[in-house]
Write a protein that holds these residues in place. Sequence first.
Motif, PDB file in Angstrom:
ATOM      1  N   TYR A 130       0.862  -1.181   0.000  1.00 30.36           N
ATOM      2  CA  TYR A 130       0.000   0.000   0.000  1.00 30.36           C
ATOM      3  C   TYR A 130       0.898   1.231   0.000  1.00 30.36           C
ATOM      4  O   TYR A 130       1.487   1.595   1.021  1.00 30.36           O
ATOM      5  CB  TYR A 130      -0.905  -0.002   1.228  1.00 30.36           C
ATOM      6  CG  TYR A 130      -1.989   1.052   1.196  1.00 30.36           C
ATOM      7  CD1 TYR A 130      -2.960   1.049   0.201  1.00 30.36           C
ATOM      8  CD2 TYR A 130      -2.052   2.037   2.177  1.00 30.36           C
ATOM      9  CE1 TYR A 130      -3.967   1.998   0.178  1.00 30.36           C
ATOM     10  CE2 TYR A 130      -3.054   2.996   2.169  1.00 30.36           C
ATOM     11  CZ  TYR A 130      -4.010   2.967   1.160  1.00 30.36           C
ATOM     12  OH  TYR A 130      -5.008   3.926   1.140  1.00 30.36           O
ATOM     13  N   SER A 131       1.009   1.824  -1.179  1.00 30.62           N
ATOM     14  CA  SER A 131       1.939   2.945  -1.332  1.00 30.62           C
ATOM     15  C   SER A 131       1.291   4.041  -2.173  1.00 30.62           C
ATOM     16  O   SER A 131       0.086   4.043  -2.368  1.00 30.62           O
ATOM     17  CB  SER A 131       3.243   2.468  -1.977  1.00 30.62           C
ATOM     18  OG  SER A 131       3.002   2.028  -3.307  1.00 30.62           O
ATOM     19  N   SER A 132       2.117   4.944  -2.694  1.00 35.47           N
ATOM     20  CA  SER A 132       1.577   6.091  -3.429  1.00 35.47           C
ATOM     21  C   SER A 132       1.312   5.793  -4.899  1.00 35.47           C
ATOM     22  O   SER A 132       0.798   6.646  -5.616  1.00 35.47           O
ATOM     23  CB  SER A 132       2.561   7.267  -3.332  1.00 35.47           C
ATOM     24  OG  SER A 132       3.825   6.891  -3.855  1.00 35.47           O
ATOM     25  N   SER A 133       1.635   4.594  -5.347  1.00 35.48           N
ATOM     26  CA  SER A 133       1.476   4.266  -6.762  1.00 35.48           C
ATOM     27  C   SER A 133       0.314   3.307  -6.978  1.00 35.48           C
ATOM     28  O   SER A 133       0.092   2.387  -6.181  1.00 35.48           O
ATOM     29  CB  SER A 133       2.756   3.633  -7.322  1.00 35.48           C
ATOM     30  OG  SER A 133       2.541   3.174  -8.644  1.00 35.48           O
ATOM     31  N   ASN A 134      -0.393   3.537  -8.070  1.00 33.56           N
ATOM     32  CA  ASN A 134      -1.467   2.633  -8.457  1.00 33.56           C
ATOM     33  C   ASN A 134      -1.272   2.146  -9.894  1.00 33.56           C
ATOM     34  O   ASN A 134      -2.221   1.745 -10.549  1.00 33.56           O
ATOM     35  CB  ASN A 134      -2.829   3.332  -8.329  1.00 33.56           C
ATOM     36  CG  ASN A 134      -3.978   2.344  -8.252  1.00 33.56           C
ATOM     37  OD1 ASN A 134      -3.909   1.365  -7.519  1.00 33.56           O
ATOM     38  ND2 ASN A 134      -5.034   2.586  -9.015  1.00 33.56           N
ATOM     39  N   SER A 135      -0.029   2.171 -10.350  1.00 34.34           N
ATOM     40  CA  SER A 135       0.252   1.813 -11.745  1.00 34.34           C
ATOM     41  C   SER A 135       0.195   0.298 -11.950  1.00 34.34           C
ATOM     42  O   SER A 135       0.464  -0.480 -11.028  1.00 34.34           O
ATOM     43  CB  SER A 135       1.634   2.321 -12.163  1.00 34.34           C
ATOM     44  OG  SER A 135       2.655   1.540 -11.583  1.00 34.34           O
ATOM     45  N   THR A 136      -0.136  -0.086 -13.161  1.00 34.15           N
ATOM     46  CA  THR A 136      -0.193  -1.506 -13.508  1.00 34.15           C
ATOM     47  C   THR A 136       1.180  -2.141 -13.414  1.00 34.15           C
ATOM     48  O   THR A 136       1.321  -3.297 -12.961  1.00 34.15           O
ATOM     49  CB  THR A 136      -0.756  -1.678 -14.929  1.00 34.15           C
ATOM     50  OG1 THR A 136      -2.067  -1.097 -14.993  1.00 34.15           O
ATOM     51  CG2 THR A 136      -0.848  -3.145 -15.303  1.00 34.15           C
ATOM     52  N   ASP A 137       2.225  -1.414 -13.815  1.00 31.69           N
ATOM     53  CA  ASP A 137       3.580  -1.958 -13.759  1.00 31.69           C
ATOM     54  C   ASP A 137       3.980  -2.299 -12.331  1.00 31.69           C
ATOM     55  O   ASP A 137       4.559  -3.357 -12.065  1.00 31.69           O
ATOM     56  CB  ASP A 137       4.584  -0.959 -14.354  1.00 31.69           C
ATOM     57  CG  ASP A 137       4.468  -0.844 -15.866  1.00 31.69           C
ATOM     58  OD1 ASP A 137       3.851  -1.754 -16.477  1.00 31.69           O
ATOM     59  OD2 ASP A 137       4.969   0.137 -16.435  1.00 31.69           O
ATOM     60  N   HIS A 138       3.683  -1.409 -11.403  1.00 31.79           N
ATOM     61  CA  HIS A 138       4.018  -1.665  -9.997  1.00 31.79           C
ATOM     62  C   HIS A 138       3.183  -2.812  -9.434  1.00 31.79           C
ATOM     63  O   HIS A 138       3.681  -3.595  -8.621  1.00 31.79           O
ATOM     64  CB  HIS A 138       3.829  -0.401  -9.167  1.00 31.79           C
ATOM     65  CG  HIS A 138       4.889   0.622  -9.403  1.00 31.79           C
ATOM     66  ND1 HIS A 138       4.730   1.964  -9.097  1.00 31.79           N
ATOM     67  CD2 HIS A 138       6.139   0.503  -9.923  1.00 31.79           C
ATOM     68  CE1 HIS A 138       5.834   2.626  -9.412  1.00 31.79           C
ATOM     69  NE2 HIS A 138       6.695   1.754  -9.919  1.00 31.79           N
ATOM     70  N   PHE A 139       1.934  -2.888  -9.842  1.00 32.80           N
ATOM     71  CA  PHE A 139       1.093  -4.006  -9.407  1.00 32.80           C
ATOM     72  C   PHE A 139       1.686  -5.330  -9.881  1.00 32.80           C
ATOM     73  O   PHE A 139       1.812  -6.289  -9.096  1.00 32.80           O
ATOM     74  CB  PHE A 139      -0.325  -3.845  -9.949  1.00 32.80           C
ATOM     75  CG  PHE A 139      -1.264  -4.961  -9.556  1.00 32.80           C
ATOM     76  CD1 PHE A 139      -2.028  -4.866  -8.404  1.00 32.80           C
ATOM     77  CD2 PHE A 139      -1.382  -6.105 -10.337  1.00 32.80           C
ATOM     78  CE1 PHE A 139      -2.888  -5.894  -8.034  1.00 32.80           C
ATOM     79  CE2 PHE A 139      -2.226  -7.135  -9.972  1.00 32.80           C
ATOM     80  CZ  PHE A 139      -2.987  -7.030  -8.818  1.00 32.80           C
TER      81      PHE A 139
END
Length: 220
Positions: free
Chosen positions: A172-181
């Motif tokens: 649970y961080s500041s990114s919601n990008s598909t790559d990070h997921f």
Amino acid sequence: MQDWTALAGVVIWPVVVLISVFVFRKVLRNILSRDDLSFSGPAGISFSARRAAGALVEASQSKPAAGQLSDGDAQDQAQEVAAFVRRLRRSPRLLWVDDQPSNNRYETSAIESMGMLVDLSTSTEDAQRKLGRRGVYDVVLSDMGRHDDPRAGYTLLDWMRRRNDDTPFIIYSSSNSTDHFNEAVAHGAVGSTSRPQDLIDMILRSLKGAHPRLRWSLRS
């Protein structure tokens, strides 16, 4: 003629109301049933769907980039979790690792209002000590960067997986990008998100995965 018109009005309106109630009975039932789920669980843990939903809305408002969560959706999600936790007959225990836990105060309030227990840890080392005993936690939540380690979330996750600890892990961080997921999943996590509603959904899916016989919800 006027008497007949008045009589027709008296008769027709109750019929219209009855038809409306029948047609929209499901919507009305959902509205009337909201906020009904409240109970005290094991160890005196208090559950309140209404309080949980309010905290979720506040969480989404505190993180504008995550998108606004409506009160209705928050209510539905809170009640779905309530149904599962109540049927589980115990309070799931979560470990939340974040060096700034105050950033997640609304999310923590929502989770606790859903009948779960949250233990806080502000460092990877402290989390490792708490995870030393297997089976203590149902789910581990973690931010990504902590102190001097920009990938601390993966540091902890990789350490757990090397020890064959398969406790569900959520970033649970500041990114919601598909790559990070996708990267989080590749490391062995359930996923990653910056959206409070997605966080709750991942927690619920993790609990259901551990207890497949209890896979049900109020939405079905």
